[in-house]
Write a protein that holds these residues in place. Structure first.
Motif, PDB file in Angstrom:
ATOM      1  N   ARG A 167       0.835  -1.204   0.000  1.00 44.70           N
ATOM      2  CA  ARG A 167       0.000   0.000   0.000  1.00 44.70           C
ATOM      3  C   ARG A 167       0.872   1.257   0.000  1.00 44.70           C
ATOM      4  N   LEU A 170       2.114   1.558  -3.695  1.00 44.84           N
ATOM      5  CA  LEU A 170       1.061   2.057  -4.581  1.00 44.84           C
ATOM      6  C   LEU A 170       0.763   3.529  -4.312  1.00 44.84           C
ATOM      7  N   CYS A 171       0.837   3.907  -3.034  1.00 39.70           N
ATOM      8  CA  CYS A 171       0.579   5.304  -2.683  1.00 39.70           C
ATOM      9  C   CYS A 171       1.554   6.229  -3.396  1.00 39.70           C
ATOM     10  N   PHE A 202      -5.193   7.885  -4.693  1.00 38.35           N
ATOM     11  CA  PHE A 202      -4.492   7.220  -3.588  1.00 38.35           C
ATOM     12  C   PHE A 202      -5.271   7.353  -2.285  1.00 38.35           C
ATOM     13  N   PHE A 207      -4.466   3.855   0.350  1.00 33.45           N
ATOM     14  CA  PHE A 207      -3.039   3.579   0.316  1.00 33.45           C
ATOM     15  C   PHE A 207      -2.342   4.343   1.446  1.00 33.45           C
ATOM     16  N   GLU A 208      -1.125   3.933   1.759  1.00 29.36           N
ATOM     17  CA  GLU A 208      -0.434   4.454   2.936  1.00 29.36           C
ATOM     18  C   GLU A 208       0.578   5.535   2.555  1.00 29.36           C
ATOM     19  N   THR A 240       5.808   1.988   5.716  1.00 27.41           N
ATOM     20  CA  THR A 240       5.213   2.917   4.761  1.00 27.41           C
ATOM     21  C   THR A 240       6.272   3.787   4.099  1.00 27.41           C
ATOM     22  N   ASN A 244       6.924   3.841   0.202  1.00 22.87           N
ATOM     23  CA  ASN A 244       6.863   5.093  -0.544  1.00 22.87           C
ATOM     24  C   ASN A 244       8.124   5.310  -1.369  1.00 22.87           C
TER      25      ASN A 244
END
Length: 305
Positions: A167, A170-171, A202, A207-208, A240, A244
């Motif tokens: 997540r 994807l974010c 997002f 998403f995170e 996260t 990212n």
């Protein structure tokens, strides 16, 4: 036209990354504190809208206002510098080193956290009347977000950690796309529309985002959320941040650089060859000036040394 083609856009993206590495400590801190604060206010706004209307999609549609404001003002987010600064290093810009990039990331992380925590404290005061009453509906919603996105992952063990990391990936695929799209137009309306789309996506998809979480989770702790600081760090913030980083580089930065940014890129070779030919056989002074300008654009971002 206000549209900037991708072949021209990559130079602007690399320039932005190089300039951020060169910022002074003061400038980096001020810009990152304000970036974290504005994004956190937007997150508080989105949660408030979703809670009071019962329409989560409406909160997601409106959340991008914070991202748009901070980028139009030139403020910084960790998720943005994750994708911009490494491209300047890949392009071998003078003065851009791995040490400089890590310094930038560390300062932006710290500044974003300060800005986000400040807003978390201010909003906690607002929703509890200075901690004199229990949290209102918005405060309760924020507290539950913190529980679900820490202990909720922990309940699934390794599978939960993998889900959290993905997540995060994807974010920043979407957020980094928004960062780049902010430069794809020379008009303010064009920039706003381009940034709005991936940021809305997002947020609604859950998403995170490491900076949004710097607001949500301290807020949850301040408002009585049933999780700990270690739960927040281990079962959200650290994975996260890593997700990212991977998402921004693997799905946005590197693909753009490989196809548009390298000196060996077909587009660069064609552009440089046409510019040289035109400069050698100018039809007029103005044509020669155009050729030189094209050559400058094509070679300005070539690796040095």
């Amino acid at each position: 036209m206000s549209y900037v083609k991708p072949a021209d856009l990559i130079g602007t993206v690399i320039d932005a990354g190089a300039s951020k590495v060169m910022y002074s400590t003061q400038d980096t801190m001020v810009r990152s504190i304000m970036g974290g604060a504005l994004l956190s206010l937007a997150a508080a706004f989105a949660v408030t809208v979703a809670t009071t209307t019962g329409i989560p999609l409406l909160g997601a549609v409106l959340f991008p206002v914070g991202f748009i404001m901070l980028y139009l003002l030139g403020f910084d987010l960790l998720t943005g510098v994750f994708v911009l600064t490494p491209l300047a290093w890949l392009d071998k810009r003078p003065g851009v080193t791995l040490g400089g990039i890590l310094r930038n990331w560390g300062l932006v992380f710290l500044g974003n956290f300060i800005g986000a925590f400040a807003v978390a404290l201010l909003m906690a005061i607002v929703v509890t009347y200075g901690f004199s009453t229990p949290p209102n509906a918005v405060g309760e919603a924020i507290g539950h977000i913190g529980e679900g996105r820490t202990l909720g992952y922990a309940e699934h063990g390794a599978a939960g950690m993998l889900t959290l990391f993905i997540r995060g990936v994807l974010c920043n695929w979407m957020v980094a796309t928004g960062v780049v799209l902010a430069m794809i137009s020379t008009s303010v309306p064009g920039k706003i529309v381009a940034m709005w789309m991936p940021i809305m996506l997002f947020f609604f998809m859950g998403f995170e985002h490491s900076i949004v979480n710097m607001f949500l989770f301290p807020s949850g702790l301040l408002l009585g959320g049933d999780f700990t600081v270690m739960d927040y760090l281990i079962w959200n913030e650290i994975p996260t941040v890593l997700g990212n980083l991977v998402g921004g580089l693997v799905f946005v930065g590197i693909p753009l650089y490989v196809t548009y940014g390298r000196p060996s890129s077909p587009r660069r070779r064609v552009s440089s060859r046409r510019a040289r030919n035109a400069a050698q056989h100018p039809a007029s002074d103005s044509a020669a000036q155009v050729a030189v300008a094209q050559a400058d654009r094509a070679t300005a971002h070539s690796p040095v040394g």
